[in-house]
Design a protein around this motif. Structure first.
Motif, PDB file in Angstrom:
ATOM      1  N   ILE A 185       0.838  -1.209   0.000  1.00 55.93           N
ATOM      2  CA  ILE A 185       0.000   0.000   0.000  1.00 55.93           C
ATOM      3  C   ILE A 185       0.867   1.250   0.000  1.00 55.93           C
ATOM      4  N   ILE A 186       1.904   1.241   0.843  1.00 55.61           N
ATOM      5  CA  ILE A 186       2.767   2.426   0.928  1.00 55.61           C
ATOM      6  C   ILE A 186       3.531   2.629  -0.387  1.00 55.61           C
ATOM      7  N   LEU A 187       4.057   1.527  -0.925  1.00 47.57           N
ATOM      8  CA  LEU A 187       4.810   1.636  -2.188  1.00 47.57           C
ATOM      9  C   LEU A 187       3.894   2.062  -3.329  1.00 47.57           C
ATOM     10  N   ALA A 188       2.647   1.561  -3.328  1.00 48.78           N
ATOM     11  CA  ALA A 188       1.697   1.965  -4.382  1.00 48.78           C
ATOM     12  C   ALA A 188       1.430   3.462  -4.299  1.00 48.78           C
ATOM     13  N   GLY A 189       1.240   3.984  -3.103  1.00 49.28           N
ATOM     14  CA  GLY A 189       1.023   5.414  -2.934  1.00 49.28           C
ATOM     15  C   GLY A 189       2.247   6.214  -3.363  1.00 49.28           C
ATOM     16  N   PHE A 190       3.426   5.669  -2.984  1.00 47.93           N
ATOM     17  CA  PHE A 190       4.655   6.355  -3.373  1.00 47.93           C
ATOM     18  C   PHE A 190       4.804   6.381  -4.889  1.00 47.93           C
ATOM     19  N   ALA A 191       4.468   5.239  -5.534  1.00 49.59           N
ATOM     20  CA  ALA A 191       4.596   5.152  -7.004  1.00 49.59           C
ATOM     21  C   ALA A 191       3.648   6.117  -7.708  1.00 49.59           C
ATOM     22  N   VAL A 192       2.412   6.197  -7.192  1.00 47.01           N
ATOM     23  CA  VAL A 192       1.445   7.132  -7.797  1.00 47.01           C
ATOM     24  C   VAL A 192       1.933   8.560  -7.619  1.00 47.01           C
ATOM     25  N   GLY A 193       2.423   8.864  -6.435  1.00 47.29           N
ATOM     26  CA  GLY A 193       2.942  10.213  -6.204  1.00 47.29           C
ATOM     27  C   GLY A 193       4.149  10.521  -7.063  1.00 47.29           C
ATOM     28  N   TRP A 194       4.973   9.522  -7.285  1.00 45.07           N
ATOM     29  CA  TRP A 194       6.163   9.702  -8.122  1.00 45.07           C
ATOM     30  C   TRP A 194       5.771   9.992  -9.557  1.00 45.07           C
ATOM     31  N   SER A 195       4.651   9.293  -9.967  1.00 47.09           N
ATOM     32  CA  SER A 195       4.244   9.467 -11.374  1.00 47.09           C
ATOM     33  C   SER A 195       3.722  10.864 -11.653  1.00 47.09           C
ATOM     34  N   VAL A 196       3.263  11.551 -10.627  1.00 52.19           N
ATOM     35  CA  VAL A 196       2.753  12.923 -10.813  1.00 52.19           C
ATOM     36  C   VAL A 196       3.693  13.943 -10.201  1.00 52.19           C
ATOM     37  N   ASP A 197       4.913  13.506  -9.970  1.00 49.01           N
ATOM     38  CA  ASP A 197       5.975  14.369  -9.424  1.00 49.01           C
ATOM     39  C   ASP A 197       5.725  14.822  -7.970  1.00 49.01           C
ATOM     40  N   TYR A 198       4.927  14.057  -7.238  1.00 50.92           N
ATOM     41  CA  TYR A 198       4.723  14.354  -5.789  1.00 50.92           C
ATOM     42  C   TYR A 198       4.937  13.066  -4.967  1.00 50.92           C
ATOM     43  N   PRO A 199       6.176  12.570  -4.979  1.00 46.92           N
ATOM     44  CA  PRO A 199       6.429  11.297  -4.258  1.00 46.92           C
ATOM     45  C   PRO A 199       6.138  11.389  -2.761  1.00 46.92           C
ATOM     46  N   LEU A 200       6.439  12.528  -2.122  1.00 47.15           N
ATOM     47  CA  LEU A 200       6.215  12.643  -0.671  1.00 47.15           C
ATOM     48  C   LEU A 200       4.730  12.557  -0.338  1.00 47.15           C
ATOM     49  N   TYR A 201       3.913  13.288  -1.180  1.00 44.44           N
ATOM     50  CA  TYR A 201       2.470  13.224  -0.942  1.00 44.44           C
ATOM     51  C   TYR A 201       1.944  11.812  -1.176  1.00 44.44           C
ATOM     52  N   GLY A 202       2.496  11.157  -2.183  1.00 43.07           N
ATOM     53  CA  GLY A 202       2.084   9.782  -2.442  1.00 43.07           C
ATOM     54  C   GLY A 202       2.421   8.865  -1.281  1.00 43.07           C
ATOM     55  N   LEU A 203       3.621   9.092  -0.695  1.00 41.39           N
ATOM     56  CA  LEU A 203       4.028   8.276   0.454  1.00 41.39           C
ATOM     57  C   LEU A 203       3.081   8.504   1.637  1.00 41.39           C
ATOM     58  N   ILE A 204       2.725   9.778   1.848  1.00 41.74           N
ATOM     59  CA  ILE A 204       1.829  10.099   2.971  1.00 41.74           C
ATOM     60  C   ILE A 204       0.459   9.472   2.754  1.00 41.74           C
ATOM     61  N   VAL A 205      -0.037   9.574   1.508  1.00 37.43           N
ATOM     62  CA  VAL A 205      -1.331   8.972   1.204  1.00 37.43           C
ATOM     63  C   VAL A 205      -1.289   7.464   1.430  1.00 37.43           C
ATOM     64  N   GLY A 206      -0.194   6.826   1.009  1.00 35.13           N
ATOM     65  CA  GLY A 206      -0.050   5.384   1.218  1.00 35.13           C
ATOM     66  C   GLY A 206      -0.079   5.018   2.700  1.00 35.13           C
ATOM     67  N   LEU A 207       0.613   5.828   3.538  1.00 32.04           N
ATOM     68  CA  LEU A 207       0.606   5.569   4.990  1.00 32.04           C
ATOM     69  C   LEU A 207      -0.798   5.725   5.566  1.00 32.04           C
ATOM     70  N   ILE A 208      -1.507   6.781   5.087  1.00 31.38           N
ATOM     71  CA  ILE A 208      -2.867   7.013   5.585  1.00 31.38           C
ATOM     72  C   ILE A 208      -3.783   5.852   5.218  1.00 31.38           C
ATOM     73  N   VAL A 209      -3.694   5.401   3.958  1.00 36.60           N
ATOM     74  CA  VAL A 209      -4.547   4.291   3.515  1.00 36.60           C
ATOM     75  C   VAL A 209      -4.247   3.030   4.322  1.00 36.60           C
ATOM     76  N   SER A 210      -2.925   2.770   4.579  1.00 32.45           N
ATOM     77  CA  SER A 210      -2.571   1.570   5.357  1.00 32.45           C
ATOM     78  C   SER A 210      -3.132   1.658   6.776  1.00 32.45           C
ATOM     79  N   GLN A 211      -3.136   2.881   7.347  1.00 29.97           N
ATOM     80  CA  GLN A 211      -3.682   3.057   8.690  1.00 29.97           C
ATOM     81  C   GLN A 211      -5.201   2.864   8.693  1.00 29.97           C
ATOM     82  N   ILE A 212      -5.857   3.322   7.606  1.00 32.84           N
ATOM     83  CA  ILE A 212      -7.306   3.137   7.506  1.00 32.84           C
ATOM     84  C   ILE A 212      -7.649   1.654   7.492  1.00 32.84           C
ATOM     85  N   PHE A 213      -6.886   0.869   6.723  1.00 31.48           N
ATOM     86  CA  PHE A 213      -7.110  -0.585   6.692  1.00 31.48           C
ATOM     87  C   PHE A 213      -6.890  -1.197   8.082  1.00 31.48           C
ATOM     88  N   SER A 214      -5.836  -0.741   8.779  1.00 27.98           N
ATOM     89  CA  SER A 214      -5.545  -1.284  10.114  1.00 27.98           C
ATOM     90  C   SER A 214      -6.663  -0.938  11.095  1.00 27.98           C
TER      91      SER A 214
END
Length: 426
Positions: A16-45
């Motif tokens: 989940i975190i890597l997927a968020g990071f990859a999406v953020g990287w693809s739109v030139d916002y890797p940090l935001y993608g990483l944060i989104v991935g962490l948030i999504v993983s926490q939502i699942f938890s």
């Protein structure tokens, strides 16, 4: 299994975190993608944690997950199943125990540390007239017999207690177990006591019936002894007189023992001077032996509440035995006050009693030395009379003996029967 669940949980969070990071990287916002991935993983938890929380309160199904949450839920389900099986087995075992206790003819009462009723069986209900809502009440509220109340408060349960309660004669044995708990076994001995009473009455009746012919025989023997008869006949008359006198003493002792056994322990006694009584008995023994003397040592004027005739009989038998078996030596009678009551001790300087006989000398007709009994006389009932007389004073005979040094017969009259300075009833 735990390692596999942990690896799957870490793999899922990493994906989940890597997927968020990859999406953020693809739109030139890797940090935001990483944060989104962490948030999504926490939502699942949080979602999984919520599902197991609801399941723990029976508000939803068990969480279906192949990670740590699923592993934990599976372990809890298995543990709960094992616990239910154990509880079911224990419940069945407890039910069998309860059925066994209910099947007993003896009453069973479980008490707490201070004597409040916990549980009881049907037999106890019948004997003590208990009801279901009597749990929590103190046992002495239902068993008000004075001897039982003293027995329970004393907290010495080494020996059972027998007493009368309404129409029952009960024998109670209390055993401590667990953490400050007691179990009280109650046995109905009414029938046994009835048979014992019949035996006592039979012995008393036979003894009374023997008294009259023995009196006639003794009278004629005394008359013949006073007559001028041939030497062989005089010897025969002397032997007959000796045996007749011995039988008379035996009958008298049997009657006295029967009276003691049938006397109620619930009677009201009188206050009398025990010091004077000991001195009186010692004076009566002066003509019993040419060499032996009786010395009474007392700490002042000691009064007790009891039965004077029975105590006189007990002291007479103890002092008589001390003189008979004391080889003509001095006999000491000591009265000593102590915290638990008044100790009375009769000490002789005789040959002593072998240890193997000490536990049986108070039995009826028990003799330590048959050959010596023929020379000193005696019915073999003296210590049995002493034992029963002392029981009516809540005392117990204690015997200490050393071969070649003598014996000490002692008993302690409990403190509640001792009244220092009280005037004796006339």
């Amino acid at each position: 299994m735990y390692q596999g669940a942990l690896q799957r949980e870490l793999l899922r969070v990493s994906i989940i975190i890597l997927a968020g990071f990859a999406v953020g990287w693809s739109v030139d916002y890797p940090l935001y993608g990483l944060i989104v991935g962490l948030i999504v993983s926490q939502i699942f938890s949080i979602r999984h944690a919520s599902s197991i929380f609801k399941w723990s309160y029976r508000q939803g199904p068990a969480p279906q997950d192949n990670g740590l949450i699923g592993y934990a839920a599976d372990r809890i389900i298995r543990r709960e199943k094992t616990l239910k099986e154990r509880l079911l087995n224990q419940a069945k075992m407890l039910q069998r125990y309860n059925q066994g206790i209910e099947a007993l003819k003896d009453g069973v009462v479980v008490l707490d540390s201070v004597g409040h009723i916990d549980t009881f069986n049907s037999a106890a209900t019948r004997m003590l007239l208990l009801r279901k809502n009597d749990s929590g009440q103190h046992i002495t509220h239902f068993v008000r017999a004075p001897h039982f109340v003293r027995y329970f408060r004393k907290a010495d349960f080494s020996e059972p207690l027998q007493f009368d309660l309404r129409t029952f004669s009960l024998q109670v044995q209390i055993t401590e177990f667990g953490v400050d708990q007691k179990i009280m076994l109650i046995r109905d001995v009414t029938e046994r006591k009835r048979v014992e009473t019949m035996r006592q009455d039979f012995i008393a009746d036979v003894s009374h019936e023997l008294r009259t012919p023995l009196t006639v025989i003794n009278g004629y023997l005394e008359m013949l002894t006073d007559m001028d008869v041939p030497a062989p006949l005089a010897k025969a008359l002397a032997q007959m007189g000796s045996q007749s006198s011995r039988m008379t003493n035996l009958v008298n002792d049997l009657i006295q023992l029967s009276k003691l056994e049938s006397a109620s322990r619930e009677r009201n006694g009188v206050v009398f001077n025990l010091t004077n009584l000991c001195e009186q008995v010692a004076g009566e023994m002066k003509g019993y032996s040419d060499t032996a003397s009786v010395i009474v040592e007392a700490e002042g004027r000691l009064m007790i509440d009891g039965f004077k005739d029975e105590m006189h009989s007990a002291l007479t038998n103890l002092i008589t035995n001390a003189i008979k078996y004391g080889d003509g030596e001095q006999v000491r009678v000591s009265l000593t006050q102590m915290d638990r009551g008044l100790e009375v001790a009769v000490k002789d300087k005789g040959p002593g009693i072998p240890p193997e006989h000490l536990a049986r000398v108070t039995e009826r007709f028990y003799r330590v030395d048959e050959s010596r009994e023929s020379t000193v006389g005696g019915s073999g009932l003296g210590l049995s009379i002493v034992k029963h007389a002392l029981e009516h004073h809540d005392a117990e005979l204690k015997i200490e003996s050393v071969i070649g040094q003598g014996s000490t017969f002692s008993f302690v009259i409990p403190a509640f029967r001792v009244g220092e300075g009280v005037e004796a009833a006339v």
